[in-house]
Scaffold this motif. Structure first.
Motif, PDB file in Angstrom:
ATOM      1  N   LYS A   1    -107.969  33.071 113.841  1.00  0.00           N
ATOM      2  CA  LYS A   1    -107.158  33.641 114.917  1.00  0.00           C
ATOM      3  C   LYS A   1    -107.522  33.017 116.260  1.00  0.00           C
ATOM      4  O   LYS A   1    -106.650  32.639 117.036  1.00  0.00           O
ATOM      5  CB  LYS A   1    -107.345  35.165 114.971  1.00  0.00           C
ATOM      6  CG  LYS A   1    -106.447  35.838 115.980  1.00  0.00           C
ATOM      7  CD  LYS A   1    -106.553  37.349 115.908  1.00  0.00           C
ATOM      8  CE  LYS A   1    -105.621  37.974 116.934  1.00  0.00           C
ATOM      9  NZ  LYS A   1    -105.624  39.420 116.860  1.00  0.00           N
TER      10      LYS A   1
ATOM     11  N   GLU B   1    -104.878  30.602 118.335  1.00  0.00           N
ATOM     12  CA  GLU B   1    -104.336  31.171 119.568  1.00  0.00           C
ATOM     13  C   GLU B   1    -104.278  30.133 120.691  1.00  0.00           C
ATOM     14  O   GLU B   1    -103.562  30.312 121.667  1.00  0.00           O
ATOM     15  CB  GLU B   1    -105.156  32.384 120.010  1.00  0.00           C
ATOM     16  CG  GLU B   1    -104.813  33.621 119.202  1.00  0.00           C
ATOM     17  CD  GLU B   1    -105.623  34.844 119.601  1.00  0.00           C
ATOM     18  OE1 GLU B   1    -106.678  34.705 120.249  1.00  0.00           O
ATOM     19  OE2 GLU B   1    -105.188  35.952 119.246  1.00  0.00           O
TER      20      GLU B   1
ATOM     21  N   GLU C   1     -97.503  33.049 114.289  1.00  0.00           N
ATOM     22  CA  GLU C   1     -97.802  32.936 115.714  1.00  0.00           C
ATOM     23  C   GLU C   1     -96.539  32.590 116.507  1.00  0.00           C
ATOM     24  O   GLU C   1     -96.336  33.079 117.615  1.00  0.00           O
ATOM     25  CB  GLU C   1     -98.905  31.907 115.959  1.00  0.00           C
ATOM     26  CG  GLU C   1    -100.256  32.346 115.411  1.00  0.00           C
ATOM     27  CD  GLU C   1    -100.737  33.650 116.032  1.00  0.00           C
ATOM     28  OE1 GLU C   1    -101.030  33.676 117.242  1.00  0.00           O
ATOM     29  OE2 GLU C   1    -100.812  34.655 115.299  1.00  0.00           O
TER      30      GLU C   1
END
Length: 83
Positions: free
Chosen positions: A24, A28, A44
């Motif tokens: 994650k 990101e 995402e």
């Protein structure tokens, strides 16, 4: 696939480690990933599109987590429109 099997990942560029973290955390960094020629998971992209419409989701990168978060959000906010 790393999001299903790894608790941490490393991204290499030109033989050097350039990023380490949870899947994650690594994914990101959309700008950094694109600069290295890497893509981000489709979940995402979808989270970004929903965020633009005011829908904030807290989920991991998996499709299962994403769909659960979407279902919970829309069940909680019945009748709201986001388009």
């Amino acid at each position: 696939m790393c999001r299903f099997f790894s608790s941490s990942v490393a991204v290499f560029s030109k033989g050097k480690v350039v990023k380490v973290g949870t899947p994650k955390q690594v994914f990101e960094d959309r700008v950094g990933m694109r600069e290295m020629g890497l893509d981000i998971p489709v979940t995402e992209y979808l989270k970004d599109a929903l965020k633009e419409k005011g829908v904030i989701l807290d989920c991991d990168l998996s499709v299962e987590s994403f769909t659960k978060a979407v279902a919970e959000k829309f069940a909680k906010n019945k009748g709201e429109t986001y388009l």
